[in-house]
Design a protein around this motif. Structure first.
Motif, mmCIF file in Angstrom:
data_model
loop_
_atom_site.group_PDB
_atom_site.id
_atom_site.type_symbol
_atom_site.label_atom_id
_atom_site.label_comp_id
_atom_site.label_asym_id
_atom_site.label_seq_id
_atom_site.Cartn_x
_atom_site.Cartn_y
_atom_site.Cartn_z
ATOM 1 N N ASN A 1 0.836 -1.187 0.000
ATOM 2 C CA ASN A 1 0.000 0.000 0.000
ATOM 3 C C ASN A 1 0.873 1.240 0.000
ATOM 4 O O ASN A 1 2.087 1.154 0.017
ATOM 5 C CB ASN A 1 -0.987 -0.024 1.182
ATOM 6 N N PRO B 1 -9.831 -3.745 -10.494
ATOM 7 C CA PRO B 1 -8.935 -3.220 -9.448
ATOM 8 C C PRO B 1 -8.188 -1.977 -9.920
ATOM 9 O O PRO B 1 -7.796 -1.879 -11.079
ATOM 10 C CB PRO B 1 -7.967 -4.376 -9.194
ATOM 11 N N LEU B 2 -8.031 -1.037 -8.990
ATOM 12 C CA LEU B 2 -7.252 0.163 -9.280
ATOM 13 C C LEU B 2 -5.793 -0.087 -8.906
ATOM 14 O O LEU B 2 -5.514 -0.801 -7.941
ATOM 15 C CB LEU B 2 -7.788 1.344 -8.468
ATOM 16 N N PRO B 3 -4.874 0.497 -9.631
ATOM 17 C CA PRO B 3 -3.467 0.341 -9.243
ATOM 18 C C PRO B 3 -3.201 1.091 -7.941
ATOM 19 O O PRO B 3 -3.848 2.099 -7.641
ATOM 20 C CB PRO B 3 -2.696 0.973 -10.403
ATOM 21 N N VAL B 4 -2.267 0.589 -7.167
ATOM 22 C CA VAL B 4 -1.887 1.242 -5.924
ATOM 23 C C VAL B 4 -0.927 2.363 -6.277
ATOM 24 O O VAL B 4 0.135 2.133 -6.859
ATOM 25 C CB VAL B 4 -1.222 0.239 -4.957
ATOM 26 N N LEU B 5 -1.324 3.576 -5.965
ATOM 27 C CA LEU B 5 -0.506 4.744 -6.258
ATOM 28 C C LEU B 5 -0.146 5.451 -4.966
ATOM 29 O O LEU B 5 -0.972 5.563 -4.058
ATOM 30 C CB LEU B 5 -1.262 5.717 -7.162
ATOM 31 N N ARG C 1 -7.328 -11.626 -5.388
ATOM 32 C CA ARG C 1 -7.178 -10.167 -5.333
ATOM 33 C C ARG C 1 -7.474 -9.632 -3.938
ATOM 34 O O ARG C 1 -8.315 -10.149 -3.221
ATOM 35 C CB ARG C 1 -8.151 -9.489 -6.303
#
Length: 182
Positions: free
Chosen positions: A2, A57-61, A16
């Motif tokens: 994260n 899913p969104l990428p972890v930024l 996921r």
């Protein structure tokens, strides 16, 4: 991983991770769209949120932003004072006969973080009597239009921007950002 640098604690569905905050947010949106809070709508919102988060899913930024409560309180308090003082300064120069002193000043930022540069630019532009005309983030350079600064406008503006930059970094900066200003 994260944004905090440690392993994600989000629960897993087959294959996921499912961030509970995103599911909760999507459930709230679902309830707002339905306009009625019932057990069925809440369960439907949870299922829809789980499905959307699992299937898309969104990428972890990492935004490069950290919130430090004490620094945030100091920043907001001082920013409110600066807003009031700047408003009175602009009113003074607007009501006074004659042409007010207006300067174009280049100021070099000490922080190399793009996120900090954006926050500083927004804060400066929000203050009455100052406006960021150009921001050259790669060179850490801001070109400011300032109103009502008499004397050595460059030195006064540089000192004001340095203080604001320190407060922004103390409120929102990463450890690397804070060390860069030392």
């Amino acid at each position: 991983m994260n944004g905090g640098g440690g392993p994600s604690r989000a629960p897993r569905l087959p294959g996921r991770r499912v961030p509970p905050a995103q599911v909760a947010w999507l459930t709230i949106v679902w309830l707002l769209l339905w306009g009625d809070v019932t057990v069925g709508n809440v369960l439907g919102g949870l299922l829809a949120g789980l499905a959307v988060v699992w299937l898309l899913p969104l990428p972890v930024l990492d935004s490069g932003l950290r919130i430090h409560p004490v620094g945030l309180v100091v920043f907001l308090t001082r920013f409110a004072v600066d807003m009031v003082v700047s408003s009175f300064r602009v009113a003074f120069w607007a009501l006074r006969p004659g042409t007010p002193p207006v300067r174009i000043v280049e100021v070099r930022l000490r922080s190399s973080s793009e996120v900090m540069a954006v926050l500083i630019t927004v804060a400066l532009s929000a203050l009455p009597g100052s406006l960021v005309l150009e921001a050259h983030v790669g060179e850490r350079l801001l070109v400011l239009h300032v109103l009502g600064v008499t004397g050595d406008a460059r030195a006064v503006t540089e000192a004001d921007v340095a203080r604001l930059e320190s407060r922004v970094v103390a409120a929102f900066g990463t450890r690397a950002d804070r060390e860069e200003l030392r």
